[in-house]
Design a protein around this motif. Structure first.
Motif, mmCIF file in Angstrom:
data_model
loop_
_atom_site.group_PDB
_atom_site.id
_atom_site.type_symbol
_atom_site.label_atom_id
_atom_site.label_comp_id
_atom_site.label_asym_id
_atom_site.label_seq_id
_atom_site.Cartn_x
_atom_site.Cartn_y
_atom_site.Cartn_z
ATOM 1 N N LYS A 202 0.705 -1.096 -0.023
ATOM 2 C CA LYS A 202 0.137 -0.006 0.087
ATOM 3 C C LYS A 202 0.870 1.117 -0.022
ATOM 4 N N LEU A 203 2.036 1.291 0.745
ATOM 5 C CA LEU A 203 2.692 2.528 0.642
ATOM 6 C C LEU A 203 3.544 2.573 -0.636
ATOM 7 N N VAL A 209 1.792 7.386 -6.342
ATOM 8 C CA VAL A 209 0.482 8.328 -6.740
ATOM 9 C C VAL A 209 1.296 9.560 -6.459
ATOM 10 N N MET A 210 1.991 9.836 -5.024
ATOM 11 C CA MET A 210 2.666 11.062 -4.636
ATOM 12 C C MET A 210 3.680 11.542 -5.667
ATOM 13 N N SER A 211 4.344 10.437 -6.287
ATOM 14 C CA SER A 211 5.323 10.908 -7.098
ATOM 15 C C SER A 211 4.620 11.731 -8.414
ATOM 16 N N GLU A 212 3.637 11.389 -8.785
ATOM 17 C CA GLU A 212 3.041 11.825 -9.985
ATOM 18 C C GLU A 212 2.357 13.371 -9.685
ATOM 19 N N GLN A 213 1.991 13.438 -8.329
ATOM 20 C CA GLN A 213 1.536 14.875 -7.915
ATOM 21 C C GLN A 213 2.359 15.365 -6.464
ATOM 22 N N PRO A 214 3.471 15.899 -6.792
ATOM 23 C CA PRO A 214 4.238 16.492 -5.862
ATOM 24 C C PRO A 214 3.553 17.089 -4.901
ATOM 25 N N ALA A 215 2.557 17.808 -5.066
ATOM 26 C CA ALA A 215 1.764 18.658 -3.811
ATOM 27 C C ALA A 215 1.115 17.853 -2.862
#
Length: 310
Positions: A202-203, A209-215
């Motif tokens: 899961k991590l 997902v966070m690498s695609e959206q740095p915000a």
């Protein structure tokens, strides 16, 4: 004459009453009567109620037809896997043929008790410790068959056999407790490792997902700060993620390149290689500003003055 007849009648009546009292027997509802006449068994079995026998000739044996509960004394034995145990049991049986119970065996209750003890010892020697502790139903059935086979010839039917308790030595109890504790520890570790594996998957998905959206990383950091601040802590440790630094580094504009040195004035003598290399070789010499160095090289008098050695 009349008095003699009256006396004879009274004597006969008294004798009849005495005979009736000596011949009368009462058989209870849960009993059956077996009559032995001069040592020979009569074919008929007397049922419950009032029955008559010939005094001094017949002998009536009453047999209880109820289910008898008999405890089997605890037996010491060694199991098939060489463990010393102490097992006790209880047996339920009843008489189905009163004549055989009287004729075929001297004391059917004692015979059933001895057969139960020997059969219990045999079952202990043929079974493992795990079977005695967890598979008692199968052992009860085997023990019932072993006792019931000879008991049928005695007019006795074995209704049920139950193993009550299995006593183990103290050393064996401690060993089994350590084994159970180790098994539970193993299961706990396996469950924990499985949970860690699922959490890591899961991590990994969340990191993708966070690498695609740095915000999203910054929002997650703010949520962590809010969760920590809600505990009324006097000290707040705020981690600064490396990914945020990389994000800020990528957001800055790239420099155009190193600035070119200004061209020397027309007619100015070029600085010799020895002169330019001298400051680099002399590590102890103080650093001279670029403007002062240029003024010393060019000179204040004009372009025709020779350069000074630095």
């Amino acid at each position: 004459m009349v008095e003699a007849l009256v006396a004879a009648g009274i004597a006969v009546g008294s004798g009849g009453v005495l005979y009736a009292l000596a011949a009368a027997r009462v058989v209870k509802q849960y009993e059956r009567g077996v009559v032995l006449r001069l040592g020979r068994l009569k074919d008929s079995v007397r049922g419950p109620g009032l029955t008559m026998i010939v005094p001094f000739v017949d002998r009536l044996r009453k047999v209880n037809m109820q289910i008898v509960t008999m405890p089997v004394p605890a037996q010491d034995g060694i199991t098939r896997d060489n463990v010393t145990v102490r097992v006790d049991a209880v047996i339920y049986f009843k008489v189905i043929d009163p004549a055989d119970a009287v004729i075929q065996v001297e004391d059917y209750q004692f015979a059933v008790s001895q057969m139960a003890q020997t059969s219990l010892r045999s079952i202990i020697g043929k079974s493992d410790l795990d079977d005695l502790l967890s598979n008692r139903e199968k052992l009860n059935q085997g023990l019932e068959l072993m006792i019931d086979s000879p008991a049928i010839g005695w007019g006795v039917q074995i209704d049920r056999v139950e193993i009550k308790d299995v006593s183990l030595p103290e050393t064996m109890k401690r060993s089994m407790a350590r084994q159970a504790e180790a098994d539970r520890e193993r299961r706990a570790r396996v469950i924990n490792a499985d949970a860690e594996l699922q959490a890591s998957k899961k991590l990994a998905e969340a990191a993708g997902v966070m690498s695609e959206q740095p915000a999203a990383l910054q929002l997650r950091l703010l949520q962590t700060v809010v969760a920590v601040a809600a505990e009324k802590n006097s000290t707040l440790v705020l981690p600064f993620p490396v990914e945020l630094l990389r994000f800020l580094e990528r957001a800055q504009p790239t420099p155009a390149g190193p600035a070119e040195a200004p061209a020397a004035p027309t007619g100015a003598p070029a600085v010799s290689a020895e002169t330019s290399a001298a400051p680099a070789e002399t590590s102890a010499a103080p650093e001279i500003p670029a403007a002062q160095a240029h003024s010393e090289i060019v000179g204040e008098g004009g372009e025709n003055n020779p350069p000074k050695n630095l």
